[in-house]
Design a protein around this motif. Structure first.
Motif, PDB file in Angstrom:
ATOM      1  N   VAL A  26    -100.313 -15.122   8.627  1.00 36.87           N
ATOM      2  CA  VAL A  26     -99.539 -13.977   8.143  1.00 36.87           C
ATOM      3  C   VAL A  26     -98.140 -13.986   8.742  1.00 36.87           C
ATOM      4  CG1 VAL A  26     -99.366 -11.448   8.205  1.00 36.87           C
ATOM      5  CG2 VAL A  26    -101.544 -12.532   7.652  1.00 36.87           C
ATOM      6  N   SER A  27     -98.040 -14.225  10.045  1.00 32.61           N
ATOM      7  CA  SER A  27     -96.741 -14.218  10.716  1.00 32.61           C
ATOM      8  C   SER A  27     -95.853 -15.366  10.237  1.00 32.61           C
ATOM      9  CB  SER A  27     -96.929 -14.307  12.228  1.00 32.61           C
ATOM     10  OG  SER A  27     -97.647 -13.199  12.714  1.00 32.61           O
ATOM     11  N   ALA A  28     -96.444 -16.539  10.067  1.00 32.95           N
ATOM     12  CA  ALA A  28     -95.673 -17.684   9.593  1.00 32.95           C
ATOM     13  C   ALA A  28     -95.161 -17.442   8.169  1.00 32.95           C
ATOM     14  CB  ALA A  28     -96.528 -18.945   9.629  1.00 32.95           C
ATOM     15  N   THR A  29     -95.982 -16.802   7.347  1.00 32.72           N
ATOM     16  CA  THR A  29     -95.563 -16.491   5.981  1.00 32.72           C
ATOM     17  C   THR A  29     -94.409 -15.497   5.988  1.00 32.72           C
ATOM     18  OG1 THR A  29     -97.828 -16.849   5.190  1.00 32.72           O
ATOM     19  CG2 THR A  29     -96.346 -15.648   3.728  1.00 32.72           C
ATOM     20  N   ASP A  30     -94.506 -14.472   6.817  1.00 27.17           N
ATOM     21  CA  ASP A  30     -93.414 -13.502   6.934  1.00 27.17           C
ATOM     22  C   ASP A  30     -92.128 -14.184   7.393  1.00 27.17           C
ATOM     23  OD1 ASP A  30     -94.724 -11.260   6.055  1.00 27.17           O
ATOM     24  OD2 ASP A  30     -95.204 -10.494   8.051  1.00 27.17           O
ATOM     25  N   GLY A  31     -92.240 -15.058   8.378  1.00 24.70           N
ATOM     26  CA  GLY A  31     -91.059 -15.756   8.869  1.00 24.70           C
ATOM     27  C   GLY A  31     -90.423 -16.625   7.809  1.00 24.70           C
TER      28      GLY A  31
END
Length: 203
Positions: A161-166
């Motif tokens: 999720v965090s990598a996608t947001d970034g």
């Protein structure tokens, strides 16, 4: 005989105007008067659906989230593996082109939600829904032997999720840096499970 107004349809129509203004002019341009002028509505009509800027931002983000998950659910049924489902979950939440309105609205919403409890709750609810989808797809990939079992599956969920947001932020703010090929390669890197080793058969 008075005209019968479909309030749901009118609200959706106003919502599209809100998205257009946010995507073109930014959050600062989001006012009752400005949206009324853009959509050709009277301020009185608009005030019937929204009382302030925060409500318009909340509705815009809700609309964007619903649009994204409609696309996701339409594609998940045809997915043949857990990893393919993960790819869909990542890919459909990233900008599809330069000036992608959904991504611009999402970024604007993040900043605004820090100072509004109702928006922050909406953020948590939408992200919990996304995490549930990622968790299910990741669990399926493990069960099918597509990837090795992570030591901490919740860490993998949050990393994805965090990598996608970034990547969403990078693609939105610096789109010329990312060709279609490079974007696809980065999505594949996220889907690989980050700290999980993809088994040879799934490569």
């Amino acid at each position: 005989m008075p005209k019968i107004v479909d309030h749901d349809e009118k609200r959706r129509e106003i919502g599209q105007v809100i998205l257009r203004v946010m995507g073109r002019d930014g959050l600062g341009a989001l006012t009752i008067r400005g949206i009324a002028r853009e959509g050709g509505f009277s301020s009185g009509v608009l005030a019937h659906y929204f009382t302030n800027k925060e409500e318009m931002v909340q509705f815009a983000f809700e609309t964007v989230a619903e649009m994204a998950f409609e696309r996701i659910h339409a594609k998940l049924g045809d997915a043949k593996s857990g990893l393919e489902k993960l790819r869909i979950l990542v890919e459909e939440l990233l900008p599809r082109h330069e000036d992608d309105i959904e991504s611009i609205v999402a970024i604007a919403f993040w900043g605004t939600s820090l100072h509004d409890a109702a928006l922050l709750q909406q953020f948590h609810d939408r992200y919990e829904n996304w995490r549930n989808h990622v968790r299910e797809a990741l669990t399926e990939a493990v069960a099918n032997g597509e990837i090795e079992r992570p030591v901490h599956i919740e860490d993998e969920v949050d990393l994805i999720v965090s990598a996608t947001d970034g990547l969403l932020v990078s693609l939105t703010l610096d789109p010329k840096r990312f060709s279609k090929v490079r974007k696809a390669r980065l999505i594949a890197r996220i889907v690989s499970g980050l700290s999980s080793k993809v088994v040879e058969a799934a490569r």
